[in-house]
Write a protein that holds these residues in place. Structure first.
Motif, PDB file in Angstrom:
ATOM      1  N   SER A 102       1.321  -1.336  -0.239  1.00  0.00           N
ATOM      2  CA  SER A 102      -0.278  -0.417   0.060  1.00  0.00           C
ATOM      3  C   SER A 102       0.525   1.165   0.001  1.00  0.00           C
ATOM      4  O   SER A 102       0.105   1.914  -0.064  1.00  0.00           O
ATOM      5  N   ALA A 103       1.940   1.400  -0.494  1.00  0.00           N
ATOM      6  CA  ALA A 103       3.086   2.254  -0.346  1.00  0.00           C
ATOM      7  C   ALA A 103       2.685   2.584  -1.129  1.00  0.00           C
ATOM      8  O   ALA A 103       3.576   2.071  -2.197  1.00  0.00           O
ATOM      9  N   VAL A 104       2.412   4.223  -1.142  1.00  0.00           N
ATOM     10  CA  VAL A 104       2.837   4.894  -2.686  1.00  0.00           C
ATOM     11  C   VAL A 104       4.513   5.231  -3.044  1.00  0.00           C
ATOM     12  O   VAL A 104       5.120   6.301  -2.043  1.00  0.00           O
ATOM     13  N   GLY A 105       5.053   5.490  -3.430  1.00  0.00           N
ATOM     14  CA  GLY A 105       6.671   6.177  -3.801  1.00  0.00           C
ATOM     15  C   GLY A 105       6.417   6.429  -5.120  1.00  0.00           C
ATOM     16  O   GLY A 105       5.791   6.447  -6.487  1.00  0.00           O
ATOM     17  N   VAL A 106       7.463   7.284  -5.793  1.00  0.00           N
ATOM     18  CA  VAL A 106       7.304   8.575  -7.133  1.00  0.00           C
ATOM     19  C   VAL A 106       8.360   7.854  -7.533  1.00  0.00           C
ATOM     20  O   VAL A 106       8.804   9.021  -8.681  1.00  0.00           O
ATOM     21  N   ALA A 107       9.490   7.130  -7.182  1.00  0.00           N
ATOM     22  CA  ALA A 107       9.992   6.915  -8.204  1.00  0.00           C
ATOM     23  C   ALA A 107      10.219   5.711  -8.635  1.00  0.00           C
ATOM     24  O   ALA A 107      10.189   4.066  -7.864  1.00  0.00           O
TER      25      ALA A 107
END
Length: 124
Positions: A102-107
């Motif tokens: 559920s963790a949203v990453g931007v990389a």
């Protein structure tokens, strides 16, 4: 393994709209995040938007906030990117991606599976 197939790219004039779709198949996860990245000519791949399977919370890059909308159809394992008020600087190959949890990453390195990409070209 997870297979992601994007569709919906094309050529559009500035101010126009396009809707991208990404259908996922193969391995399933109880929770996951699906997202869109893009890579313009001579640029690095950058985050565009993401959505959680559970709850549907959405996240956007500042450059597309208010113009793009990400949505999903869990029954179809499909995520969409509605792009309105397109600008020439939106021209890029758009990639669909997914990561378990559920963790949203931007990389880009934070995502595990990628589609082949679909070209979006916005003419001025």
């Amino acid at each position: 393994q997870v297979q992601l197939v994007e569709s919906g790219g094309g050529l559009v004039q500035a101010g126009g709209s396009l809707r991208l779709s990404c259908a996922a198949s193969g391995r399933t996860f109880s929770s996951y995040v699906m997202g869109w990245f893009r890579q313009g000519p001579g640029k690095e791949r950058e985050f565009v938007a993401a959505i959680r399977k559970s709850g549907g919370r959405t996240y956007y890059a500042d450059s597309v906030k208010g113009r793009f909308t990400i949505s999903r159809d869990n029954a179809k394992n499909t995520v969409y990117l509605q792009m309105n008020s397109l600008k020439p600087e939106d021209t890029a190959v758009y990639y669909c991606t997914v990561r378990p949890g559920s963790a949203v990453g931007v990389a880009p390195k934070e995502y595990d599976y990628w589609g082949q990409g679909t070209q979006v070209t916005v003419s001025s």
